[in-house]
Design an enzyme around this catalytic site. Structure first.
Site: not given
Ligand code: IFM
Length: 459
Positions: A99, A143, A188, A314, A316, A366
């Protein structure tokens, strides 16, 4: 949509659950794609080469105090020149897919009209290079590197930017065609609107809620227009969007904490999910924004609600919310970003999306963690990152076992890179990058992921 309750355990126990570090391809549905992800501004460098125009990140990095270590993406991982060896590296990991994102100002330096042939040529070589190596290209069109010329006339606060984005999407699709099997419009949009126009941490660094909400609407509109523009050009390609979603858990079961978590969830998640999937903004959040709500024209929401071939998620971390604000749960562990490690949140999120909405297939586009890595001889030992990937992939596996249609997983990131306002101070890579000589070294997490990606499909 329900807010996830702190004490709700949506994940039943599975007797034969594998230890996360022992996961193999056989633990995932047939055809599940394993990949790695990057983005243009974070890795390419060569910001002044071959006719590329300035992006808002070039401008932002020049403003004193914006980037914690005073750096920029001018060189980054020098991927613009080293892409053949980087693709070889990806191939060596045994993954199926890569990706990547395209820099709009390389292709349309002014964000409109004239096309810079050298920019399109670069991405064509890159895509062909993936195909030659048996890697499936998953392209993201935006992005965050908006052409500065568009920012000069308001950026995403200006409705016209949505139309310019659709034009750019068509240009890319016409050139790369169905050699790219998957196109995501935006990465995002919460970050490119709220974080950038209201919180001021990302380019263009504004602090204006009205502008941020207007930007969020124009981003979503741009997504819908781009989907329509690309459908005819690449009818066989899968078209979708990537959202960063952050489930909000109430710190206690009190009504006040639950209401606060629901608000947080609405502003962060539902504000983006519901226009895309339901064709409306969440009423509770819309009302709360008062006079700052965006101007929505007739037909906009139908345009935004295009059929999606996939939704990229995505993930985290989660938010842990009380009526007084964000809290840190006792006993939690954190990455170097200060983000709680909470794999259960990924299972909960995927199950909840599946329960509350009519979802297209999902890709985890992500997922990853920053830790302070240091090479030891020829190795980079990063046990915390191995644990992060292992437990989050196990969380994905559990969601698939509960019936969620997750088709693939992309580790963020292939290699250490420019982490936006943190410059090079945060390392998310599977691969360690020495920014002095640009040497790449596989971290232990890369070797762990390589073992998973190279494992047998069947037991
Ligand atoms: O590095 C970033 C990415 O560009 C977008 N999503 C979160 C990642 C970590 O902060």
């Amino acid at each position: 949509m329900t807010t996830i309750s702190n004490n709700q355990n949506t994940t039943p126990e599975f007797p034969a659950r594998p230890a996360p570090h022992l996961l193999t391809r056989a633990d995932f549905p047939r055809g599940f794609q394993f990949g790695v992800a990057t983005s243009s501004y974070q890795i390419e460098g060569a910001t002044q080469e071959d006719g590329r125009g300035d992006s808002i990140w070039d401008t932002f990095c020049r403003e004193p105090g914006r980037i914690s270590d005073g750096t920029s993406g001018d060189v980054a991982c020098d991927h613009y020149h080293r892409w053949p060896e980087d693709l070889d590296l990806i191939r060596s990991l045994g993954v199926d897919a890569y990706r990547f994102s395209l820099a709009w100002p390389r292709i349309q330096p002014d964000g409109r009209g004239a096309i810079n042939a050298a920019g399109l040529d670069f991405y064509e070589r890159l895509v062909d290079g993936m195909l030659e190596r048996g890697l499936k290209p998953y392209a993201t069109l935006y992005h965050w590197d908006l052409p500065q010329t568009l920012q000069d006339v308001g950026g995403w606060d200006n409705r016209d930017t949505a139309y310019r984005f659709a034009e750019y999407a068509r240009v890319v699709a016409e050139r790369l065609g169905e050699r790219v099997g998957s196109y995501a419009t935006l990465n995002e949009p919460w970050c490119s609107s709220i974080l950038s126009y209201q919180i001021g941490e990302h380019a263009p660094g504004l602090r204006d809620r009205r502008a941020a909400l207007s930007a969020s609407h124009h981003l979503l509109l741009g997504h819908g227009l781009a989907m329509k523009a690309m459908r005819d050009v690449v009818p066989q390609a899968e078209l979708g969007i990537v959202l960063n979603l952050n489930p909000a858990y109430p710190a206690t079961d009190s009504a006040a904490d639950r209401a606060a978590a629901r608000q947080e969830d609405g502003r962060f998640n539902r504000w983006f999910v519901e226009p895309l999937l339901c064709g409306e903004y969440p009423a509770d959040i819309w009302e709360g924004y008062g006079a700052d709500v965006p101007s929505v024209q007739a037909g906009d929401l139908e345009t935004i609600r295009q059929p999606l071939d996939f939704m990229g998620v995505n993930y985290y971390s989660r938010s842990y919310i009380s009526a007084e604000g964000s809290r840190k749960p006792d006993g939690a562990s954190y990455t170097e970003m200060g983000w709680e490690v909470y794999p259960q949140g990924l299972t909960d999120l995927l199950v909840r999306l599946d329960t509350d909405y009519t979802m297209p297939p999902v890709f985890i586009t992500e997922n990853g963690a920053a830790y302070p890595d240091a090479p030891t001889g020829e190795n980079v030992h990063d046990p915390e990152r191995v644990n992060y990937f292992a437990t989050h992939l196990e969380a994905v596996r559990q969601a698939t076992e509960q019936g969620v249609n997750v088709r693939g997983y992309f580790a963020w990131s292939l290699m250490d890179n420019f982490e936006w306002a943190h410059g090079y101070s945060k390392r998310f890579g599977l691969v360690y990058v020495d920014y002095g000589d640009q040497q790449r070294t596989l971290k232990d997490s890369a070797k762990w992921y390589q073992a998973l990606a190279s494992s047998a499909v069947e037991n």
